[in-house]
Design a protein around this motif. Structure first.
Motif, PDB file in Angstrom:
ATOM      1  N   ASP A  90       0.919  -1.231  -0.064  1.00  0.00           N
ATOM      2  CA  ASP A  90       0.029   0.041  -0.006  1.00  0.00           C
ATOM      3  C   ASP A  90       0.991   1.201   0.104  1.00  0.00           C
ATOM      4  O   ASP A  90       1.868   1.448   0.850  1.00  0.00           O
ATOM      5  CB  ASP A  90      -0.901   0.082   1.212  1.00  0.00           C
ATOM      6  N   ARG A  91       0.844   1.865  -1.043  1.00  0.00           N
ATOM      7  CA  ARG A  91       1.705   3.121  -1.173  1.00  0.00           C
ATOM      8  C   ARG A  91       1.585   4.229   0.113  1.00  0.00           C
ATOM      9  O   ARG A  91       2.688   4.712   0.456  1.00  0.00           O
ATOM     10  CB  ARG A  91       1.376   3.983  -2.351  1.00  0.00           C
ATOM     11  N   GLU A  92       0.532   4.405   0.577  1.00  0.00           N
ATOM     12  CA  GLU A  92       0.482   5.414   1.694  1.00  0.00           C
ATOM     13  C   GLU A  92       1.199   4.753   3.058  1.00  0.00           C
ATOM     14  O   GLU A  92       1.745   5.446   3.498  1.00  0.00           O
ATOM     15  CB  GLU A  92      -0.879   5.735   2.049  1.00  0.00           C
ATOM     16  N   SER A  93       0.821   3.662   3.161  1.00  0.00           N
ATOM     17  CA  SER A  93       1.458   2.972   4.565  1.00  0.00           C
ATOM     18  C   SER A  93       2.886   2.440   4.350  1.00  0.00           C
ATOM     19  O   SER A  93       3.496   2.448   5.279  1.00  0.00           O
ATOM     20  CB  SER A  93       0.583   1.866   4.931  1.00  0.00           C
ATOM     21  N   SER A  94       3.322   2.339   3.071  1.00  0.00           N
ATOM     22  CA  SER A  94       4.740   1.770   2.724  1.00  0.00           C
ATOM     23  C   SER A  94       5.823   2.834   3.131  1.00  0.00           C
ATOM     24  O   SER A  94       7.102   2.360   3.062  1.00  0.00           O
ATOM     25  CB  SER A  94       4.844   1.055   1.605  1.00  0.00           C
ATOM     26  N   ASN A 139      11.293   4.329   3.745  1.00  0.00           N
ATOM     27  CA  ASN A 139      10.099   4.643   2.804  1.00  0.00           C
ATOM     28  C   ASN A 139      10.144   3.545   1.720  1.00  0.00           C
ATOM     29  O   ASN A 139      11.353   3.364   0.890  1.00  0.00           O
ATOM     30  CB  ASN A 139      10.643   6.037   2.232  1.00  0.00           C
ATOM     31  N   CYS A 140       9.309   2.705   1.697  1.00  0.00           N
ATOM     32  CA  CYS A 140       8.880   1.502   0.496  1.00  0.00           C
ATOM     33  C   CYS A 140       8.347   2.057  -0.489  1.00  0.00           C
ATOM     34  O   CYS A 140       7.845   1.185  -1.357  1.00  0.00           O
ATOM     35  CB  CYS A 140       8.871   0.444   1.268  1.00  0.00           C
ATOM     36  N   SER A 141       7.734   3.482  -0.364  1.00  0.00           N
ATOM     37  CA  SER A 141       6.563   3.823  -1.282  1.00  0.00           C
ATOM     38  C   SER A 141       6.872   3.550  -2.772  1.00  0.00           C
ATOM     39  O   SER A 141       6.035   3.679  -3.556  1.00  0.00           O
ATOM     40  CB  SER A 141       5.970   5.035  -1.028  1.00  0.00           C
TER      41      SER A 141
END
Length: 175
Positions: A39-43, A56-58
């Motif tokens: 999930d882009r927001e939580s990653s 930051n894995c986004s």
């Protein structure tokens, strides 16, 4: 994951191979971290508990493979674009078998690979047609060994009969 935190690649690609086989003990689901990572927001604020490091894995591009999607939670599947790859057609299997056979010959060309003809026979294709790639490799290697041991020829040609006695190994469980 440490490499993501200190690495120089802004958008790495991470391959999760055969995630349908992901398992853990009954107290922990191996899919747990993926809910946040995919999930882009939580990653963007992912904390790796094993190394106690936030990163930051986004911008990571996630690619996953699976043989069967039934074992994968729907919430995980929904985070991917699913592309189904059909089993090879009969014509494609000829190419698969020839490619595997050629690779085996090439990898062993300096030892014994040059003693086998480079083309697969029609009866060999027929014998191997319904097998998966791993089984094809095993069957070809076993047939080559039996053929070289039982026949004394300058150049060997594998035929369908060379595969008739091949039995899949019994899967053993235990130690």
């Amino acid at each position: 994951m440490v490499e993501i935190a200190i690495g120089t690649t802004a958008n790495p690609i991470i391959l999760l191979d055969e995630i349908d086989k992901l398992s853990g003990d009954s107290r922990y689901s191996g899919f747990g971290p993926l809910y946040q990572l995919l999930d882009r927001e939580s990653s963007c604020n992912f904390r790796d508990e094993a190394v106690d490091l936030e990163m930051n894995c986004s911008y990571v591009s996630w690619v996953a493979t699976a043989n069967h999607d039934a074992a994968i939670p729907e919430a995980i599947i929904s985070r991917f674009t699913v592309i189904e790859v059909e089993a090879p057609s009969a014509d494609q299997m000829v190419n698969v078998i020839q490619s595997i056979y050629s690779d085996i010959l090439h990898d062993n060309r300096d030892i014994w690979g040059s003693h086998f003809v480079p083309e697969v026979s029609d009866s060999m294709i027929e014998a191997l047609d319904n097998q998966g790639p791993r089984e094809i490799v095993k069957m070809i290697m076993a047939a080559m060994g039996r053929t070289a041991k039982s026949r004394k020829e300058a150049v060997y040609v594998l035929e369908g009969g060379d595969f008739k006695d091949f039995k899949k190994p019994v899967r053993r469980i235990g130690f």
